[in-house]
Scaffold this active site. Structure first.
Site, PDB file in Angstrom:
ATOM      1  N   GLU A  28       0.831  -1.218   0.000  1.00 12.15           N
ATOM      2  CA  GLU A  28       0.000   0.000   0.000  1.00 12.15           C
ATOM      3  C   GLU A  28       0.860   1.261   0.000  1.00 12.15           C
ATOM      4  O   GLU A  28       2.070   1.200   0.229  1.00 12.15           O
ATOM      5  CB  GLU A  28      -0.930   0.008   1.219  1.00 12.15           C
ATOM      6  CG  GLU A  28      -0.181   0.028   2.543  1.00 12.15           C
ATOM      7  CD  GLU A  28      -0.966   0.706   3.651  1.00 12.15           C
ATOM      8  OE1 GLU A  28      -1.395   1.861   3.471  1.00 12.15           O
ATOM      9  OE2 GLU A  28      -1.126   0.082   4.715  1.00 12.15           O
ATOM     10  N   LYS A 162      -3.596  -2.029  15.683  1.00 14.61           N
ATOM     11  CA  LYS A 162      -2.994  -1.120  16.652  1.00 14.61           C
ATOM     12  C   LYS A 162      -3.988  -0.786  17.750  1.00 14.61           C
ATOM     13  O   LYS A 162      -5.180  -0.652  17.481  1.00 14.61           O
ATOM     14  CB  LYS A 162      -2.614   0.159  15.907  1.00 14.61           C
ATOM     15  CG  LYS A 162      -1.374   0.813  16.399  1.00 14.61           C
ATOM     16  CD  LYS A 162      -0.973   1.926  15.471  1.00 14.61           C
ATOM     17  CE  LYS A 162       0.339   1.612  14.785  1.00 14.61           C
ATOM     18  NZ  LYS A 162       0.725   2.602  13.793  1.00 14.61           N
TER      19      LYS A 162
HETATM   20  N1  PSU Z   1      -2.672   1.452  10.726  1.00 21.15           N
HETATM   21  C1  PSU Z   1      -1.345   1.560  10.881  1.00 21.15           C
HETATM   22  N2  PSU Z   1      -0.612   2.212   9.929  1.00 21.15           N
HETATM   23  C2  PSU Z   1      -1.199   2.744   8.805  1.00 21.15           C
HETATM   24  C3  PSU Z   1      -2.618   2.593   8.650  1.00 21.15           C
HETATM   25  C4  PSU Z   1      -3.299   1.950   9.622  1.00 21.15           C
HETATM   26  O1  PSU Z   1      -0.808   1.114  11.874  1.00 21.15           O
HETATM   27  O2  PSU Z   1      -0.509   3.327   7.960  1.00 21.15           O
HETATM   28  C5  PSU Z   1      -3.269   3.136   7.402  1.00 21.15           C
HETATM   29  C6  PSU Z   1      -3.547   2.001   6.390  1.00 21.15           C
HETATM   30  O3  PSU Z   1      -3.388   2.508   5.087  1.00 21.15           O
HETATM   31  C7  PSU Z   1      -5.014   1.692   6.646  1.00 21.15           C
HETATM   32  C8  PSU Z   1      -5.542   3.076   6.937  1.00 21.15           C
HETATM   33  O4  PSU Z   1      -5.675   1.092   5.562  1.00 21.15           O
HETATM   34  O5  PSU Z   1      -4.542   3.691   7.721  1.00 21.15           O
HETATM   35  C9  PSU Z   1      -6.879   3.039   7.647  1.00 21.15           C
HETATM   36  O6  PSU Z   1      -7.408   4.327   7.680  1.00 21.15           O
HETATM   37  P1  PSU Z   1      -8.922   4.529   8.174  1.00 21.15           P
HETATM   38  O7  PSU Z   1      -8.890   4.215   9.642  1.00 21.15           O
HETATM   39  O8  PSU Z   1      -9.215   5.966   7.901  1.00 21.15           O
HETATM   40  O9  PSU Z   1      -9.760   3.596   7.374  1.00 21.15           O
END
Ligand code: PSU
Ligand code: MN
Length: 309
Positions: A28, A162
């Site tokens: 990603e 996390k």
């Molecule tokens: N969790 C992490 N590092 C990240 C992300 C999540 O520890 O970089 C990023 C990933 O790209 C994940 C996104 O898909 O955040 C999720 O964002 P949201 O909670 O807005 O869906």
């Protein structure tokens, strides 16, 4: 499937690997543009591609560049994502708008899965997946990563969830959505920086061959059109004790409320605060677990490719 048709652009190396039935691993780009500071972000992006190759697979970093959905990037394109201002954080619902406006976006787990699938790529490595945020009962903030896992047949190798998120509710949601969720080599569900989370592994398998066998069962034997969540615990030597992280996460969540941050900005804000709070110690762990996931994902992709031939 491997030919590029606008707005999808598949890197020739990725297209060749797909055509030959060889292993490919998607990566990603939100982690590059919004998840890690410069220059660690671009260094990691390059290094992860090298690790995927060293483990016998072809890397395919995913992003939207000037409205073109790219599966596999050139080095200058990686650099652009790491340095350019105004790169949009793009989940699946943002893809049509990026294409229509010819903008540049970094893809989350959800949108990376979708574009990887369009390019015929089945295995994807990342750091952590999105999930159910704490307080989601009020905010309704549940990552589209979970929705995507329920409909798109790509395996996502992460270090779990996390603890900025509600891990228990995230596992509940994955169960409801029918997403096969398995931990590699542990009875504990990992929480990104830590090999444990206080919650048991929904299911456990040991090693790439067994995991590839489960992918084969999911897609080829049962014909399920669903993603697979593979949690790969951080190597023990890089673990950061929960007690060391907890206070920083609580502080970050309090700041979030105080500053009224909502929507797509929530996750990048929390990630940044945790890195700042732990004076970079969490960053070392973050980089280590992404490298580990890239190696494991490549090994799984290699084993899965064997089952396809
Ligand atoms: N969790 C992490 N590092 C990240 C992300 C999540 O520890 O970089 C990023 C990933 O790209 C994940 C996104 O898909 O955040 C999720 O964002 P949201 O909670 O807005 O869906
Ligand atoms: Mn959200």
């Amino acid at each position: 499937m491997t030919t590029s048709t606008p707005p999808l652009s598949i890197h020739p190396e990725v297209a060749d690997a797909r055509a030959a039935g060889e292993a490919v691993v998607a990566l990603e780009s939100t982690i590059i543009s919004h998840g890690l500071p410069y220059p660690q972000n671009v260094e990691l992006a390059r290094e992860v591609e090298t690790i995927v190759r060293a483990n016998g697979a072809t890397p395919a970093t995913v992003a939207v560049l000037d409205g073109e959905c790219c599966v596999g990037l050139r080095p200058d394109q990686l650099e652009r994502l790491a340095t350019e201002a105004g790169v949009v954080k793009a989940t699946t619902r943002d893809l049509p708008w990026l294409i229509a406006t010819q903008r540049t976006g970094a893809t989350t787990v959800a949108s990376t899965m979708r574009l990887a699938h369009r390019a015929g790529v089945r295995v994807f490595a990342t750091g952590g997946i999105g999930g159910v945020h704490r307080g989601a009962g009020e905010s309704f903030d549940i990552s589209a990563d979970l929705t995507e896992l329920s409909v798109t047949p790509v395996a996502v190798v992460s270090a779990g969830v996390k603890s900025i998120l509600d891990i228990r509710l995230t596992l509940e949601r994955l169960e409801t959505l029918g997403v096969p969720t398995v931990v590699n080599g542990s009875d504990q569900f990992p929480s990104f920086y830590s090999r444990s989370s206080g919650l048991p592994a929904p299911r456990r398998l040991d090693g790439p061959q067994a995991l590839a066998g489960m992918l084969h069962a999911t897609w080829d034997e049962l014909g399920l059109s669903v993603g697979v969540s593979i949690a790969n615990p951080i190597p023990a030597e890089y673990e950061v004790p929960e007690a060391e992280i907890r206070g920083h996460i609580e502080a970050a969540l309090a700041d979030l409320d105080a500053q009224g941050i909502t929507g797509q900005d929530v996750t990048p804000f929390l990630l940044k605060r945790v890195v700042e709070g732990t004076a970079g110690r969490s960053l070392v762990a973050n980089l280590a677990l992404v490298r580990h996931n890239a190696a494991t994902a490549a090994q799984i992709a290699v084993e899965y490719a064997k089952l396809q031939s």
